[in-house]
Design a protein around this motif. Structure first.
Motif, PDB file in Angstrom:
ATOM      1  N   VAL A   1       0.857  -1.182   0.000  1.00 55.19           N
ATOM      2  CA  VAL A   1       0.000   0.000   0.000  1.00 55.19           C
ATOM      3  C   VAL A   1       0.895   1.234   0.000  1.00 55.19           C
ATOM      4  O   VAL A   1       1.757   1.393   0.872  1.00 55.19           O
ATOM      5  N   VAL A   2       0.722   2.096  -0.975  1.00 56.32           N
ATOM      6  CA  VAL A   2       1.554   3.290  -1.125  1.00 56.32           C
ATOM      7  C   VAL A   2       1.067   4.375  -0.172  1.00 56.32           C
ATOM      8  O   VAL A   2      -0.128   4.711  -0.153  1.00 56.32           O
TER       9      VAL A   2
ATOM     10  N   ARG B   1       3.627  -2.788   4.069  1.00 55.47           N
ATOM     11  CA  ARG B   1       3.181  -4.176   3.967  1.00 55.47           C
ATOM     12  C   ARG B   1       3.326  -4.825   5.337  1.00 55.47           C
ATOM     13  O   ARG B   1       4.397  -4.730   5.960  1.00 55.47           O
ATOM     14  N   ASP B   2       2.264  -5.437   5.814  1.00 47.63           N
ATOM     15  CA  ASP B   2       2.275  -6.096   7.129  1.00 47.63           C
ATOM     16  C   ASP B   2       2.722  -5.126   8.219  1.00 47.63           C
ATOM     17  O   ASP B   2       3.555  -5.461   9.072  1.00 47.63           O
ATOM     18  N   ASP B   3       2.191  -3.895   8.162  1.00 45.73           N
ATOM     19  CA  ASP B   3       2.463  -2.873   9.177  1.00 45.73           C
ATOM     20  C   ASP B   3       3.922  -2.429   9.219  1.00 45.73           C
ATOM     21  O   ASP B   3       4.364  -1.814  10.196  1.00 45.73           O
ATOM     22  N   LYS B   4       4.679  -2.749   8.174  1.00 50.60           N
ATOM     23  CA  LYS B   4       6.073  -2.295   8.095  1.00 50.60           C
ATOM     24  C   LYS B   4       6.223  -1.405   6.874  1.00 50.60           C
ATOM     25  O   LYS B   4       5.770  -1.756   5.786  1.00 50.60           O
ATOM     26  N   GLU B   5       6.865  -0.239   7.073  1.00 51.04           N
ATOM     27  CA  GLU B   5       7.030   0.721   5.985  1.00 51.04           C
ATOM     28  C   GLU B   5       8.437   0.666   5.425  1.00 51.04           C
ATOM     29  O   GLU B   5       9.397   0.344   6.135  1.00 51.04           O
ATOM     30  N   ARG B   6       8.546   0.973   4.146  1.00 53.19           N
ATOM     31  CA  ARG B   6       9.848   1.032   3.485  1.00 53.19           C
ATOM     32  C   ARG B   6       9.808   2.146   2.451  1.00 53.19           C
ATOM     33  O   ARG B   6       8.796   2.339   1.769  1.00 53.19           O
ATOM     34  N   GLN B   7      10.913   2.869   2.330  1.00 53.03           N
ATOM     35  CA  GLN B   7      11.045   3.899   1.302  1.00 53.03           C
ATOM     36  C   GLN B   7      12.024   3.401   0.249  1.00 53.03           C
ATOM     37  O   GLN B   7      13.101   2.900   0.570  1.00 53.03           O
ATOM     38  N   ALA B   8      11.634   3.519  -1.022  1.00 55.83           N
ATOM     39  CA  ALA B   8      12.477   3.026  -2.103  1.00 55.83           C
ATOM     40  C   ALA B   8      12.061   3.681  -3.406  1.00 55.83           C
ATOM     41  O   ALA B   8      11.000   4.312  -3.504  1.00 55.83           O
TER      42      ALA B   8
END
Length: 200
Positions: free
Chosen positions: A80-81, A153-160
């Motif tokens: 999810v963005v 995703r799965d309550d974990k965020e990532r920036q890329a």
């Protein structure tokens, strides 16, 4: 380790595959150099047929490989963005060597050719080590964009950075495949009806 951090072995590109992806970024430059070598008075219409043949083969093979590699990636993980910003201008970082098109390059001058090979080799090593061979102007011409995303995703965020052919907006769900630690590609989702769009 979560799914977004796990790198699939198939994404650890071999050096020869990375080299073809890198060379495809300069396929238009190769076409320009061939054009500059045209001489109607020559038997083969070019002053250096071997040189032009090598450039032509490298350009065609590398472009076909790049587009086939990107389009052949399997569907990735749904995310999810939460934030998105267009960074397509970064694809033009490859254009610096295009200044060579304004310089007369004599393929018979081994010192010039050796210097050019060293320069391009250095750029390739940098692109390979930083895993940025996919940030490619040929992909931009094929309709791909580069988007700076934060996704969850799965309550974990990532920036890329995400390479995508479709616009990415906040709150949308997209499937992404990891290319390197900070680089992903948005992969299309095939619907049951085969139209290439996810069912509503």
């Amino acid at each position: 380790m979560n799914d977004l951090s796990r790198r699939d072995a198939s994404l650890r590109l071999r050096p020869w595959a990375s080299l073809l992806l890198f060379l495809s970024a300069y396929a238009p430059l190769m076409a320009i150099l061939i054009l500059k070598d045209i001489d109607p008075a020559s038997p083969w219409w070019v002053r250096s047929p071997v040189y032009c043949t090598i450039l032509l083969l490298l350009g065609v093979v590398s472009c076909v490989t790049t587009l086939a590699t990107v389009r052949g990636l399997s569907r990735g993980l749904p995310v999810v963005v939460t934030k998105a910003a267009n960074r397509s201008g970064d694809m033009f970082s490859y254009t610096i060597p295009y200044l060579l098109s304004f310089v007369r390059i004599d393929p018979h001058d081994w010192q010039t050719v050796a210097g050019l090979c060293i320069f391009m080799g250095m750029l390739f090593v940098m692109a390979y080590r930083t895993q940025t061979v996919f940030i490619n102007p040929v992909l931009a011409m094929a309709g791909y964009m580069l988007v700076d995303c934060t996704f969850r995703r799965d309550d974990k965020e990532r920036q890329a950075l995400v390479i995508t052919r479709a616009p990415i907006g906040m709150g949308e769900t997209h499937h992404v495949t990891q290319l390197s630690y900070y680089l992903y590609i948005a992969t299309p989702v095939a619907a049951p009806n085969g139209d290439g769009h996810a069912p509503s």
